[in-house]
Design a protein around this motif. Structure first.
Motif, short mmCIF file in Angstrom:
data_model
loop_
_atom_site.label_atom_id
_atom_site.label_comp_id
_atom_site.label_asym_id
_atom_site.label_seq_id
_atom_site.Cartn_x
_atom_site.Cartn_y
_atom_site.Cartn_z
N GLU A 154 0.81 -1.21 0.00
CA GLU A 154 0.00 0.00 0.00
C GLU A 154 0.85 1.26 0.00
O GLU A 154 1.98 1.29 0.49
N PHE A 155 0.25 2.29 -0.52
CA PHE A 155 0.88 3.60 -0.59
C PHE A 155 1.02 4.21 0.80
O PHE A 155 0.10 4.12 1.62
N TRP A 212 9.83 15.75 -7.68
CA TRP A 212 11.28 15.84 -7.89
C TRP A 212 11.91 16.97 -7.08
O TRP A 212 13.02 16.85 -6.58
N SER A 213 11.19 18.05 -6.90
CA SER A 213 11.74 19.21 -6.21
C SER A 213 11.44 19.19 -4.71
O SER A 213 11.99 19.99 -3.96
N GLY A 214 10.55 18.29 -4.30
CA GLY A 214 10.10 18.30 -2.92
C GLY A 214 8.96 19.26 -2.68
O GLY A 214 8.46 19.37 -1.56
N GLY A 215 8.51 19.92 -3.74
CA GLY A 215 7.48 20.91 -3.58
C GLY A 215 6.08 20.35 -3.38
O GLY A 215 5.20 21.04 -2.88
N SER A 216 5.88 19.11 -3.79
CA SER A 216 4.57 18.45 -3.62
C SER A 216 4.74 17.15 -2.86
O SER A 216 5.61 16.35 -3.19
N THR A 217 3.93 16.98 -1.85
CA THR A 217 3.92 15.74 -1.08
C THR A 217 2.47 15.31 -0.83
O THR A 217 1.58 16.16 -0.71
N PHE A 218 2.28 14.01 -0.75
CA PHE A 218 0.96 13.46 -0.45
C PHE A 218 1.15 12.27 0.49
O PHE A 218 2.16 11.57 0.42
N TYR A 219 0.15 12.05 1.33
CA TYR A 219 0.24 10.99 2.33
C TYR A 219 -1.03 10.16 2.36
O TYR A 219 -2.13 10.66 2.11
#
Length: 124
Positions: free
Chosen positions: A46-47, A53-60
């Motif tokens: 599971e995710f 690539w830049s670290g500018g977008s994250t999801f959890y």
């Protein structure tokens, strides 16, 4: 081609913290979207978290939001997962993954390269 090697796993008590690292080979690490996934015994992989690539977008994943933090250091070709307030249900093998696209992505099928996995065990 990217090779990924996870480290930092182990046994921790509930409420404790661990930081996973994923060392990547290759000069193009900074162009890859990266993710962490996990697989508990008898369950599907599971995710957990993803980063662009830049670290500018994250999801959890909802199950780890507010407790886990994904980050990357492109100069060191390394991906991290800081895990706080660990729970027994976080027990799993954790996998680092890289995708050819630069964006973050939550779908397992979007990833092209996988590490060998590392065990995290949280005792109650």
């Amino acid at each position: 081609q990217v090779q990924l090697v996870e480290s930092g796993g182990g046994l921790v008590q509930a409420g404790g913290s661990l930081r996973l690292s994923c060392a990547a080979s290759g000069r193009t690490f900074s162009s890859y979207g990266m993710g962490w996934f996990r697989q508990a015994p008898g369950k599907e992989r599971e995710f957990v978290a993803t980063i662009s690539w830049s670290g500018g977008s994250t999801f959890y994943a909802d199950s780890v939001k507010g407790r886990f933090t994904i980050s990357r250091d492109n100069a060191k070709n390394t991906l991290y997962l800081q895990m706080n307030s660990l729970k027994p249900e976080d027990t799993a093998v954790y996998y680092c993954a890289a995708r050819g696209g630069s964006a973050a992505h939550t779908a397992r099928g979007q990833y092209d390269y996988w590490g060998q996995g590392i065990q995290v065990t949280v005792s109650s």
